[in-house]
Structure formats: C-alpha cells, structure tokens
Design a protein around this motif. Structure first.
Motif, PDB file in Angstrom:
ATOM      1  N   UNK A  11       2.817  -2.093   5.587  1.00  0.00           N
ATOM      2  CA  UNK A  11       2.169  -1.492   4.424  1.00  0.00           C
ATOM      3  C   UNK A  11       3.171  -0.755   3.538  1.00  0.00           C
ATOM      4  N   UNK A  12       4.035   0.046   4.144  1.00  0.00           N
ATOM      5  CA  UNK A  12       4.889   0.957   3.382  1.00  0.00           C
ATOM      6  C   UNK A  12       6.188   0.300   2.961  1.00  0.00           C
ATOM      7  N   UNK A  13       6.132  -0.350   1.800  1.00  0.00           N
ATOM      8  CA  UNK A  13       7.297  -0.954   1.154  1.00  0.00           C
ATOM      9  C   UNK A  13       7.161  -0.695  -0.338  1.00  0.00           C
ATOM     10  N   UNK A  14       8.287  -0.582  -1.029  1.00  0.00           N
ATOM     11  CA  UNK A  14       8.281  -0.316  -2.464  1.00  0.00           C
ATOM     12  C   UNK A  14       7.500  -1.421  -3.180  1.00  0.00           C
ATOM     13  N   UNK A  15       6.598  -0.997  -4.045  1.00  0.00           N
ATOM     14  CA  UNK A  15       5.790  -1.918  -4.829  1.00  0.00           C
ATOM     15  C   UNK A  15       4.448  -2.243  -4.205  1.00  0.00           C
ATOM     16  N   UNK A  16       4.255  -1.883  -2.946  1.00  0.00           N
ATOM     17  CA  UNK A  16       2.976  -2.165  -2.295  1.00  0.00           C
ATOM     18  C   UNK A  16       1.902  -1.194  -2.765  1.00  0.00           C
ATOM     19  N   UNK A  17       0.683  -1.696  -2.783  1.00  0.00           N
ATOM     20  CA  UNK A  17      -0.473  -0.895  -3.144  1.00  0.00           C
ATOM     21  C   UNK A  17      -1.325  -0.733  -1.899  1.00  0.00           C
ATOM     22  N   UNK A  18      -1.738   0.512  -1.632  1.00  0.00           N
ATOM     23  CA  UNK A  18      -2.447   0.866  -0.409  1.00  0.00           C
ATOM     24  C   UNK A  18      -3.799   1.465  -0.763  1.00  0.00           C
ATOM     25  N   UNK A  19      -4.819   1.082  -0.009  1.00  0.00           N
ATOM     26  CA  UNK A  19      -6.133   1.716  -0.130  1.00  0.00           C
ATOM     27  C   UNK A  19      -6.272   2.696   1.024  1.00  0.00           C
ATOM     28  N   UNK A  20      -6.515   3.950   0.692  1.00  0.00           N
ATOM     29  CA  UNK A  20      -6.710   4.967   1.708  1.00  0.00           C
ATOM     30  C   UNK A  20      -8.123   4.941   2.250  1.00  0.00           C
ATOM     31  N   UNK A  21      -8.321   5.568   3.386  1.00  0.00           N
ATOM     32  CA  UNK A  21      -9.653   5.634   3.975  1.00  0.00           C
ATOM     33  C   UNK A  21     -10.604   6.440   3.090  1.00  0.00           C
TER      34      UNK A  21
END
Length: 76
Positions: A13-23
C-alpha cells in the motif's frame, strides 16, 4: 473520479503515488516532498507532517482497515 478498492498489505500500500482508503472512509495520497514523505488527505486537502523515511510514515500512519485504491483522477 473512478475508484476501485483492493485490500493489500502495508508493504504494498505505502508507495509514492498510491491512493489509500482509510477505515474512516477518507482517501489519502502518498507523496514525496523535498523534506521526505507525507500524506495528503484528498477528502479535505489536509497535508500531514513530513516523515524522513517511508518506514517512519508507515509506523505512524498505517492502521488496520486501510486498503489500496485503484483510482483514476482527472485534473481540470
């Protein structure tokens, strides 16, 4: 914006440019800055503190329930 959600491990998940949805439902973008790495909250344009390394960011920010987002952003 088209968004598809996928569940992955923090290392993926944690890479530059990635988009993450939080809980919490918020959407975050991982970025590289001059001073290190940070997180931009795309839900409200907030920018979090700078971290020297990606591992520091993961240690402080990563939480259970977060998932990688396959998003297509259109900038006008």
């Amino acid at each position: 914006m088209k968004i598809n959600f996928e569940n992955n491990d923090f290392e993926d998940i944690y890479k530059v440019g990635n988009i993450i949805k939080g809980s919490d439902g918020f959407i975050y973008l991982i970025v590289k800055e001059e001073l290190g790495y940070t997180v931009v909250d795309l839900s409200n344009d907030a920018i979090y503190e700078d971290y020297d390394t990606m591992q520091d960011l993961i240690d402080d920010f990563a939480q259970e329930g977060q998932s990688l987002v396959n998003a297509e952003l259109t900038i006008l």
